[in-house]
Design an enzyme around this catalytic site. Structure first.
Site, PDB file in Angstrom:
ATOM      1  N   HIS A 302     -49.817 -13.811 -21.842  1.00 40.64           N
ATOM      2  CA  HIS A 302     -50.531 -13.935 -23.112  1.00 40.64           C
ATOM      3  C   HIS A 302     -51.060 -15.347 -23.250  1.00 40.64           C
ATOM      4  CE1 HIS A 302     -51.479 -13.632 -27.360  1.00 40.64           C
ATOM      5  NE2 HIS A 302     -51.474 -12.330 -27.167  1.00 40.64           N
ATOM      6  N   ASP A 359     -48.682  -4.716 -25.202  1.00 42.38           N
ATOM      7  CA  ASP A 359     -49.160  -3.511 -24.519  1.00 42.38           C
ATOM      8  C   ASP A 359     -48.162  -2.954 -23.508  1.00 42.38           C
ATOM      9  OD1 ASP A 359     -51.684  -3.407 -25.773  1.00 42.38           O
ATOM     10  OD2 ASP A 359     -52.363  -5.066 -24.528  1.00 42.38           O
TER      11      ASP A 359
HETATM   12  N1  CMC Z   1     -50.059 -10.878 -13.602  1.00 40.00           N
HETATM   13  C1  CMC Z   1     -50.035 -11.848 -12.648  1.00 40.00           C
HETATM   14  N2  CMC Z   1     -50.414 -13.125 -12.862  1.00 40.00           N
HETATM   15  C2  CMC Z   1     -50.824 -13.436 -14.094  1.00 40.00           C
HETATM   16  C3  CMC Z   1     -50.865 -12.486 -15.134  1.00 40.00           C
HETATM   17  C4  CMC Z   1     -50.456 -11.164 -14.857  1.00 40.00           C
HETATM   18  N3  CMC Z   1     -50.488 -10.233 -15.814  1.00 40.00           N
HETATM   19  N4  CMC Z   1     -51.335 -13.073 -16.272  1.00 40.00           N
HETATM   20  C5  CMC Z   1     -51.562 -14.360 -15.947  1.00 40.00           C
HETATM   21  N5  CMC Z   1     -51.261 -14.578 -14.639  1.00 40.00           N
HETATM   22  C6  CMC Z   1     -51.313 -15.880 -13.926  1.00 40.00           C
HETATM   23  C7  CMC Z   1     -52.752 -16.256 -13.602  1.00 40.00           C
HETATM   24  O1  CMC Z   1     -53.140 -15.800 -12.326  1.00 40.00           O
HETATM   25  C8  CMC Z   1     -52.663 -17.771 -13.681  1.00 40.00           C
HETATM   26  O2  CMC Z   1     -52.056 -18.242 -12.504  1.00 40.00           O
HETATM   27  P1  CMC Z   1     -52.462 -19.700 -11.903  1.00 40.00           P
HETATM   28  O3  CMC Z   1     -52.085 -20.700 -12.948  1.00 40.00           O
HETATM   29  O4  CMC Z   1     -51.686 -19.810 -10.636  1.00 40.00           O
HETATM   30  O5  CMC Z   1     -53.948 -19.640 -11.662  1.00 40.00           O
HETATM   31  C9  CMC Z   1     -51.701 -18.016 -14.828  1.00 40.00           C
HETATM   32  O6  CMC Z   1     -50.855 -16.870 -14.837  1.00 40.00           O
HETATM   33  C10 CMC Z   1     -52.363 -18.193 -16.193  1.00 40.00           C
HETATM   34  O7  CMC Z   1     -53.181 -17.050 -16.416  1.00 40.00           O
HETATM   35  P2  CMC Z   1     -54.585 -17.082 -17.150  1.00 40.00           P
HETATM   36  O8  CMC Z   1     -55.405 -15.934 -16.684  1.00 40.00           O
HETATM   37  O9  CMC Z   1     -55.183 -18.449 -17.054  1.00 40.00           O
HETATM   38  O10 CMC Z   1     -54.118 -16.872 -18.650  1.00 40.00           O
HETATM   39  P3  CMC Z   1     -55.051 -16.488 -19.863  1.00 40.00           P
HETATM   40  O11 CMC Z   1     -54.417 -17.069 -21.037  1.00 40.00           O
HETATM   41  O12 CMC Z   1     -56.461 -16.846 -19.575  1.00 40.00           O
HETATM   42  O13 CMC Z   1     -54.994 -14.885 -19.873  1.00 40.00           O
HETATM   43  C11 CMC Z   1     -54.183 -12.698 -20.244  1.00 40.00           C
HETATM   44  C12 CMC Z   1     -54.132 -14.168 -20.678  1.00 40.00           C
HETATM   45  C13 CMC Z   1     -53.441 -11.851 -21.267  1.00 40.00           C
HETATM   46  C14 CMC Z   1     -55.660 -12.234 -20.192  1.00 40.00           C
HETATM   47  C15 CMC Z   1     -53.538 -12.559 -18.850  1.00 40.00           C
HETATM   48  O14 CMC Z   1     -52.165 -12.932 -18.905  1.00 40.00           O
HETATM   49  C16 CMC Z   1     -53.678 -11.146 -18.257  1.00 40.00           C
HETATM   50  O15 CMC Z   1     -54.685 -10.861 -17.610  1.00 40.00           O
HETATM   51  N6  CMC Z   1     -52.680 -10.240 -18.507  1.00 40.00           N
HETATM   52  C17 CMC Z   1     -52.795  -8.854 -18.087  1.00 40.00           C
HETATM   53  C18 CMC Z   1     -53.645  -8.078 -19.065  1.00 40.00           C
HETATM   54  C19 CMC Z   1     -52.908  -7.827 -20.377  1.00 40.00           C
HETATM   55  O16 CMC Z   1     -51.752  -7.423 -20.391  1.00 40.00           O
HETATM   56  N7  CMC Z   1     -53.635  -8.027 -21.505  1.00 40.00           N
HETATM   57  C20 CMC Z   1     -53.101  -7.770 -22.842  1.00 40.00           C
HETATM   58  C21 CMC Z   1     -52.908  -9.034 -23.626  1.00 40.00           C
HETATM   59  S1  CMC Z   1     -51.892  -8.802 -25.095  1.00 40.00           S
HETATM   60  C22 CMC Z   1     -52.794  -7.752 -26.146  1.00 40.00           C
HETATM   61  C23 CMC Z   1     -54.025  -8.377 -26.664  1.00 40.00           C
HETATM   62  O17 CMC Z   1     -53.944  -9.174 -27.587  1.00 40.00           O
HETATM   63  O18 CMC Z   1     -55.075  -8.052 -26.151  1.00 40.00           O
END
Ligand code: CMC
Length: 424
Positions: A302, A359
């Protein structure tokens, strides 16, 4: 108000500092460009406060979520969804008379204009219900004029809250080829939704209290989450003075993506895939850690929560209870628990502070309630609706509000002469 100082190319600039009621500190850069020519750079707006808001407070480090000051744990166990709608949209909890009136208004506006039923005939049988929902909500604006007065706006808010549940249920009935079930005004908001989803005209249908309680909880937990992608979209679109319906329709589209609301559907699809693959969740954990695989553990991580998501904690408990009460044994719940336990001990997830989000467990409850996977994100939208409306209303009543228009750092070609076809 205090000031901060920015040293830029040897020149010092004073920038005002804003502090919120919970002590959050923000440097106000509004005048920075006019003073210095520089803009701030924050792709994905991870560290940008786009507005001041009095609706929802989140402390991602401590796992705190409050609607209008009320802790989510208290709201989730004591309130009805209609009460939460009132709280978010109007700012205070209703007294009994206000609540009765609000419930009554919601019930009386659930009917869709009969002509709107014809729209459903035009959608392909393959249409995703989120696509139907966003286009139908946009289409509601063709029946009701944009609000000129506060009274008109309030009526449109009630219409939107009431009719979206009917649109959502009708889109499900359309997808399974059953006749639409009309709303019943004697039922609560959640009971009526379940009635429109699951009643069959030839049979009597009593809403099971366990389903009603579960739906209430799910909708309440999704009701608002401050400046997330879809809410920011609603504010962005609404800032051009586009109508409430147009702005919410855009928010629904933003929610549909798998990184946002669409994740609840993706979580179940992922768990199902792991089950069909023999339940080898470690293989999927390893894939999630390998960037070249392009695979992410859906329902994990998140932008704001870096300790735990309080909604996920409540839903994990609820999943156990609801499945037990419904007598459902879902192998996906065991896979989900195993995935969570393994991830919480894994360095990759620990270092990046990746925890189950809202989720992760919601889909397991929806499944137990017999809600089909493609409807999960529609349910998220129904829950988030009062939050979107509250933000739209807050943004539009802000006397200092302006059209949202970010800047960029241009990194393309510098000026060059146009080359006609015969010289390329
Ligand atoms: N699985 C594996 N690695 C992950 C995941 C995951 N679900 N989420 C983040 N990471 C890693 C990412 O690769 C990055 O690694 P590094 O620092 O080595 O490059 C690090 O963690 C930070 O991730 P980010 O993508 O920069 O984080 P963000 O804040 O931009 O994205 C997120 C947040 C929710 C989009 C992301 O965690 C994700 O894609 N999660 C899976 C989709 C999901 O469950 N979404 C629902 C969110 S909650 C409901 C809502 O409000 O929508």
């Amino acid at each position: 108000m205090s000031n901060s100082k920015l040293d830029l190319n040897g020149q010092e600039y004073e920038l005002p500092v804003i502090v919120g009621t919970e002590g959050e500190t923000a440097v106000d850069v509004l005048k920075l460009r006019a003073k210095s020519g520089a803009i701030t750079f924050d792709p994905g707006y991870g560290n940008t406060g786009s507005c001041a808001s009095a609706i929802t407070f989140i402390d991602g480090e401590k796992g705190i979520l409050r609607y209008r000051g009320y802790p989510i744990e208290q709201v989730a166990t004591a309130a009805s969804f209609a009460e939460v709608c009132y709280l978010l949209v109007y700012g205070e909890l209703p007294n009994r008379a206000e609540y009765e009136e609000f419930r009554d208004l919601l019930a009386r506006h659930t009917l869709l204009h009969e002509d709107m039923k014809k729209f459903f005939e035009g959608y392909s049988t393959m249409a995703h219900p989120m696509a139907i929902l966003s286009s139908m909500v946009g289409a509601v604006s063709t029946y009701y004029p944009s609000a000129e007065s506060d009274e008109d706006l309030n009526l449109n808010i009630i219409r939107l809250l009431a009719k979206t549940s009917t649109i959502a249920a009708f889109s499900y009935k359309k997808s399974i080829g059953q006749p639409f079930v009309y709303p019943r005004n004697d039922l609560s908001y959640t009971e009526n939704f379940l009635h429109m989803m699951f009643a069959v005209p030839a049979e009597t249908y009593e809403v099971p209290p366990v389903l009603d309680r579960a739906l209430n909880l799910l909708l309440i937990l999704h009701a608002d989450h401050e400046q997330n992608c879809s809410t920011s979209t609603v504010r962005m679109v609404g800032s051009s003075e586009a109508s409430l319906f147009a702005s919410i329709s855009a928010g629904i589209s933003a929610l549909s993506g798998p990184l946002h609301g669409g994740a609840n559907q993706k979580v179940i699809e992922m768990l199902e895939k792991i089950r069909q693959d023999g339940g080898d969740y470690q293989k999927y954990m390893d894939m999630a850690k390998d960037k070249s695989s392009g695979f992410r553990l859906m329902g994990f991580g998140h932008r704001v929560y870096k300790n735990f998501d309080p909604r996920a904690t409540l839903l994990k408990e609820a999943a156990d209870e609801v499945l037990e009460q419904l007598g459902v044994a879902d192998p996906l719940l065991d896979i989900a628990r195993n995935l969570e336990d393994t991830a919480l001990k894994d360095d990759y997830f620990v270092e990046r502070k990746l925890y189950p989000n809202v989720d992760f467990y919601s889909g397991i409850i929806y499944r137990a309630m017999s809600i089909p996977t493609e409807m999960f994100t529609v349910l998220f939208a129904l829950g988030r609706l009062p939050g979107w409306i509250a933000h739209w209303k807050e943004m539009r009543s802000d006397p200092d509000g302006r059209i949202h228009r970010p800047r960029q750092v241009y990194v393309g070609e510098t000026e060059r002469d146009f080359v006609p076809f015969d010289k390329r």
